[in-house]
Design a protein around this motif. Structure first.
Motif, PDB file in Angstrom:
ATOM      1  N   GLY A 107       0.826  -1.201   0.000  1.00 14.43           N
ATOM      2  CA  GLY A 107       0.000   0.000   0.000  1.00 14.43           C
ATOM      3  C   GLY A 107       0.854   1.243   0.000  1.00 14.43           C
ATOM      4  O   GLY A 107       2.019   1.205  -0.409  1.00 14.43           O
ATOM      5  N   ALA A 108       0.313   2.346   0.492  1.00 12.69           N
ATOM      6  CA  ALA A 108       0.990   3.635   0.414  1.00 12.69           C
ATOM      7  C   ALA A 108       2.272   3.671   1.236  1.00 12.69           C
ATOM      8  O   ALA A 108       2.349   3.091   2.326  1.00 12.69           O
ATOM      9  CB  ALA A 108       0.042   4.732   0.885  1.00 12.69           C
ATOM     10  N   ALA A 109       3.259   4.381   0.694  1.00 11.49           N
ATOM     11  CA  ALA A 109       4.512   4.669   1.400  1.00 11.49           C
ATOM     12  C   ALA A 109       4.827   6.136   1.164  1.00 11.49           C
ATOM     13  O   ALA A 109       5.085   6.541   0.031  1.00 11.49           O
ATOM     14  CB  ALA A 109       5.649   3.783   0.893  1.00 11.49           C
ATOM     15  N   PHE A 110       4.791   6.919   2.230  1.00 13.41           N
ATOM     16  CA  PHE A 110       5.045   8.346   2.128  1.00 13.41           C
ATOM     17  C   PHE A 110       6.178   8.746   3.063  1.00 13.41           C
ATOM     18  O   PHE A 110       6.384   8.126   4.113  1.00 13.41           O
ATOM     19  CB  PHE A 110       3.793   9.156   2.475  1.00 13.41           C
ATOM     20  CG  PHE A 110       2.629   8.927   1.543  1.00 13.41           C
ATOM     21  CD1 PHE A 110       2.823   8.844   0.172  1.00 13.41           C
ATOM     22  CD2 PHE A 110       1.343   8.790   2.032  1.00 13.41           C
ATOM     23  CE1 PHE A 110       1.753   8.630  -0.689  1.00 13.41           C
ATOM     24  CE2 PHE A 110       0.266   8.583   1.185  1.00 13.41           C
ATOM     25  CZ  PHE A 110       0.476   8.500  -0.186  1.00 13.41           C
ATOM     26  N   GLY A 111       6.883   9.810   2.703  1.00 14.22           N
ATOM     27  CA  GLY A 111       7.917  10.358   3.573  1.00 14.22           C
ATOM     28  C   GLY A 111       8.910   9.303   4.019  1.00 14.22           C
ATOM     29  O   GLY A 111       9.556   8.639   3.211  1.00 14.22           O
ATOM     30  N   GLY A 112       9.010   9.130   5.349  1.00 11.08           N
ATOM     31  CA  GLY A 112       9.930   8.137   5.889  1.00 11.08           C
ATOM     32  C   GLY A 112       9.626   6.725   5.446  1.00 11.08           C
ATOM     33  O   GLY A 112      10.511   5.862   5.445  1.00 11.08           O
ATOM     34  N   GLY A 113       8.367   6.467   5.062  1.00 13.38           N
ATOM     35  CA  GLY A 113       8.033   5.150   4.517  1.00 13.38           C
ATOM     36  C   GLY A 113       8.788   4.875   3.227  1.00 13.38           C
ATOM     37  O   GLY A 113       9.215   3.745   2.963  1.00 13.38           O
ATOM     38  N   VAL A 114       8.961   5.912   2.405  1.00 10.16           N
ATOM     39  CA  VAL A 114       9.785   5.780   1.199  1.00 10.16           C
ATOM     40  C   VAL A 114      11.226   5.485   1.590  1.00 10.16           C
ATOM     41  O   VAL A 114      11.911   4.680   0.948  1.00 10.16           O
ATOM     42  CB  VAL A 114       9.709   7.054   0.335  1.00 10.16           C
ATOM     43  CG1 VAL A 114      10.674   6.975  -0.851  1.00 10.16           C
ATOM     44  CG2 VAL A 114       8.289   7.279  -0.169  1.00 10.16           C
ATOM     45  N   GLY A 115      11.686   6.113   2.674  1.00 10.44           N
ATOM     46  CA  GLY A 115      13.036   5.843   3.153  1.00 10.44           C
ATOM     47  C   GLY A 115      13.237   4.392   3.524  1.00 10.44           C
ATOM     48  O   GLY A 115      14.265   3.789   3.196  1.00 10.44           O
ATOM     49  N   LEU A 116      12.259   3.790   4.184  1.00 15.23           N
ATOM     50  CA  LEU A 116      12.357   2.374   4.540  1.00 15.23           C
ATOM     51  C   LEU A 116      12.453   1.505   3.296  1.00 15.23           C
ATOM     52  O   LEU A 116      13.251   0.560   3.245  1.00 15.23           O
ATOM     53  CB  LEU A 116      11.143   1.955   5.376  1.00 15.23           C
ATOM     54  CG  LEU A 116      11.003   2.583   6.765  1.00 15.23           C
ATOM     55  CD1 LEU A 116       9.701   2.135   7.411  1.00 15.23           C
ATOM     56  CD2 LEU A 116      12.189   2.219   7.648  1.00 15.23           C
ATOM     57  N   VAL A 117      11.643   1.816   2.284  1.00  7.77           N
ATOM     58  CA  VAL A 117      11.684   1.053   1.032  1.00  7.77           C
ATOM     59  C   VAL A 117      13.053   1.187   0.378  1.00  7.77           C
ATOM     60  O   VAL A 117      13.643   0.204  -0.079  1.00  7.77           O
ATOM     61  CB  VAL A 117      10.578   1.533   0.068  1.00  7.77           C
ATOM     62  CG1 VAL A 117      10.691   0.818  -1.278  1.00  7.77           C
ATOM     63  CG2 VAL A 117       9.194   1.299   0.665  1.00  7.77           C
ATOM     64  N   ALA A 118      13.579   2.410   0.350  1.00  8.61           N
ATOM     65  CA  ALA A 118      14.870   2.660  -0.299  1.00  8.61           C
ATOM     66  C   ALA A 118      16.014   1.967   0.419  1.00  8.61           C
ATOM     67  O   ALA A 118      17.004   1.583  -0.210  1.00  8.61           O
ATOM     68  CB  ALA A 118      15.125   4.163  -0.366  1.00  8.61           C
ATOM     69  N   CYS A 119      15.899   1.802   1.735  1.00  4.90           N
ATOM     70  CA  CYS A 119      16.968   1.159   2.506  1.00  4.90           C
ATOM     71  C   CYS A 119      17.003  -0.356   2.330  1.00  4.90           C
ATOM     72  O   CYS A 119      18.029  -0.982   2.623  1.00  4.90           O
ATOM     73  CB  CYS A 119      16.818   1.495   3.981  1.00  4.90           C
ATOM     74  SG  CYS A 119      17.292   3.180   4.428  1.00  4.90           S
ATOM     75  N   CYS A 120      15.895  -0.952   1.915  1.00  8.99           N
ATOM     76  CA  CYS A 120      15.858  -2.403   1.742  1.00  8.99           C
ATOM     77  C   CYS A 120      16.579  -2.805   0.453  1.00  8.99           C
ATOM     78  O   CYS A 120      16.589  -2.074  -0.534  1.00  8.99           O
ATOM     79  CB  CYS A 120      14.415  -2.903   1.725  1.00  8.99           C
ATOM     80  SG  CYS A 120      13.630  -2.894   3.348  1.00  8.99           S
ATOM     81  N   ASP A 121      17.160  -3.990   0.462  1.00 15.39           N
ATOM     82  CA  ASP A 121      17.924  -4.475  -0.688  1.00 15.39           C
ATOM     83  C   ASP A 121      17.033  -4.817  -1.870  1.00 15.39           C
ATOM     84  O   ASP A 121      17.419  -4.639  -3.021  1.00 15.39           O
ATOM     85  CB  ASP A 121      18.731  -5.714  -0.285  1.00 15.39           C
ATOM     86  CG  ASP A 121      19.657  -5.430   0.875  1.00 15.39           C
ATOM     87  OD1 ASP A 121      20.273  -4.352   0.899  1.00 15.39           O
ATOM     88  OD2 ASP A 121      19.743  -6.289   1.779  1.00 15.39           O
ATOM     89  N   ILE A 122      15.853  -5.326  -1.585  1.00 12.43           N
ATOM     90  CA  ILE A 122      14.902  -5.717  -2.618  1.00 12.43           C
ATOM     91  C   ILE A 122      13.549  -5.124  -2.237  1.00 12.43           C
ATOM     92  O   ILE A 122      13.129  -5.236  -1.083  1.00 12.43           O
ATOM     93  CB  ILE A 122      14.789  -7.253  -2.725  1.00 12.43           C
ATOM     94  CG1 ILE A 122      16.146  -7.869  -3.066  1.00 12.43           C
ATOM     95  CG2 ILE A 122      13.749  -7.653  -3.769  1.00 12.43           C
ATOM     96  CD1 ILE A 122      16.192  -9.386  -2.907  1.00 12.43           C
ATOM     97  N   ALA A 123      12.887  -4.471  -3.185  1.00 11.32           N
ATOM     98  CA  ALA A 123      11.589  -3.853  -2.912  1.00 11.32           C
ATOM     99  C   ALA A 123      10.580  -4.322  -3.951  1.00 11.32           C
ATOM    100  O   ALA A 123      10.786  -4.134  -5.152  1.00 11.32           O
ATOM    101  CB  ALA A 123      11.698  -2.331  -2.929  1.00 11.32           C
ATOM    102  N   ILE A 124       9.495  -4.923  -3.472  1.00 10.21           N
ATOM    103  CA  ILE A 124       8.455  -5.465  -4.339  1.00 10.21           C
ATOM    104  C   ILE A 124       7.124  -4.841  -3.936  1.00 10.21           C
ATOM    105  O   ILE A 124       6.775  -4.820  -2.752  1.00 10.21           O
ATOM    106  CB  ILE A 124       8.377  -6.998  -4.210  1.00 10.21           C
ATOM    107  CG1 ILE A 124       9.743  -7.625  -4.541  1.00 10.21           C
ATOM    108  CG2 ILE A 124       7.301  -7.566  -5.128  1.00 10.21           C
ATOM    109  CD1 ILE A 124       9.842  -9.097  -4.187  1.00 10.21           C
ATOM    110  N   GLY A 125       6.386  -4.315  -4.906  1.00  9.45           N
ATOM    111  CA  GLY A 125       5.130  -3.655  -4.600  1.00  9.45           C
ATOM    112  C   GLY A 125       4.010  -4.081  -5.518  1.00  9.45           C
ATOM    113  O   GLY A 125       4.222  -4.776  -6.520  1.00  9.45           O
TER     114      GLY A 125
END
Length: 265
Positions: A107-125
């Protein structure tokens, strides 16, 4: 520990689930501290080989809790600095975690949520996921998460999204590099599991060391020093127990010993 962060251990896989669905998994100081501690513990646990980060309810994470932000707006600059350093520790801990990490973005990722996604090695949405670096709407900037978001999407893309605070969809996130894959909601868990299975087939030390190798290569401008460091690294890996087992298994046409250790009991 409160119930705002759920931890589920499945063999060698640890799932960390943000659990504030009524607030779209927005984080405050308590959740930041809990998630940082959980990640640090996972990094030190030799039995954990993959970490999956996910959210409960409708969103992945809406970023900062509004009530928390309201409190920090009334705090001093020094208090705000210490608060921001806690978030910075969370992001760095996740980014440098010596385990492969997967962001399951449903679902939605805003602000720091985008940061968490960017920090992960693999991101699937999923196609319905929405993203936004919305800080500029508040007269702020995504400063703390900026190193990780810029590393994921590049400086040119960051200039647009940091300044405009636009909301963008999953296909745009895929195009600019924030997501690695976009799959239908009914395929999300199977796709995440496929990545887990691939990671569990890799040598544990090799998988853990991949991101540190990449970080060092990016940071090194001296080509000769880089060649020396890389040669030393691969030589050490070849004669290590893991390297010897991996090479022997390949030559013997069998699975290496670690390929069976990540299975569920």
């Amino acid at each position: 520990m409160s119930d705002m962060l759920e931890q589920q251990r499945e063999g060698a896989v640890l799932r960390l689930r943000l659990n504030r669905p009524a607030l779209h998994n927005a984080f405050d100081a308590e959740l930041i501290a809990e998630l940082t501690a959980a990640l640090a513990a996972a990094g030190a646990d030799a039995g954990i080989r993959v970490v999956v980060l996910e959210g409960s309810g409708a969103s992945f994470s809406a970023g900062a809790d509004l009530n928390w932000m309201r409190g920090m707006a009334a705090a001093s600059e020094a208090e705000n600095r210490q608060d921001s350093l806690a978030l910075a520790r969370l992001m760095r801990t996740l980014d440098e975690l010596p385990k492969p990490t997967i962001a399951r973005v449903h679902g939605a990722a805003f602000g720091g949520g985008v940061g968490l996604v960017a920090c992960c090695d693999i991101a699937i949405g999923v196609p319905e996921a929405k993203f936004g670096l919305t800080e500029s709407k508040l007269g702020l900037l995504p400063a703390v998460i900026s190193p990780y978001v810029i590393a994921a999407i590049g400086a040119r893309q960051a200039r647009r999204w940091f300044a405009s605070a636009e909301i963008f969809d999953a296909q745009t996130a895929l195009r600019i590099g924030l997501l690695h894959e976009v799959v239908a909601a009914e395929q999300l868990d199977a796709t995440v599991q496929r990545q887990i299975d691939l990671l569990l087939k890799a040598g544990p030390l090799a998988a853990a060391g991949a991101k540190s190798l990449i970080a060092r290569v990016i940071a090194t401008s001296d080509g000769q020093a880089q060649d020396q460091a890389n040669a030393t690294l691969i030589a050490g890996l070849r004669v290590s127990p893991e390297g010897q087992e991996g090479l022997s298994a390949f030559l013997d046409k069998r699975s290496p010993s670690w390929a069976h250790k990540g299975e569920k009991p």
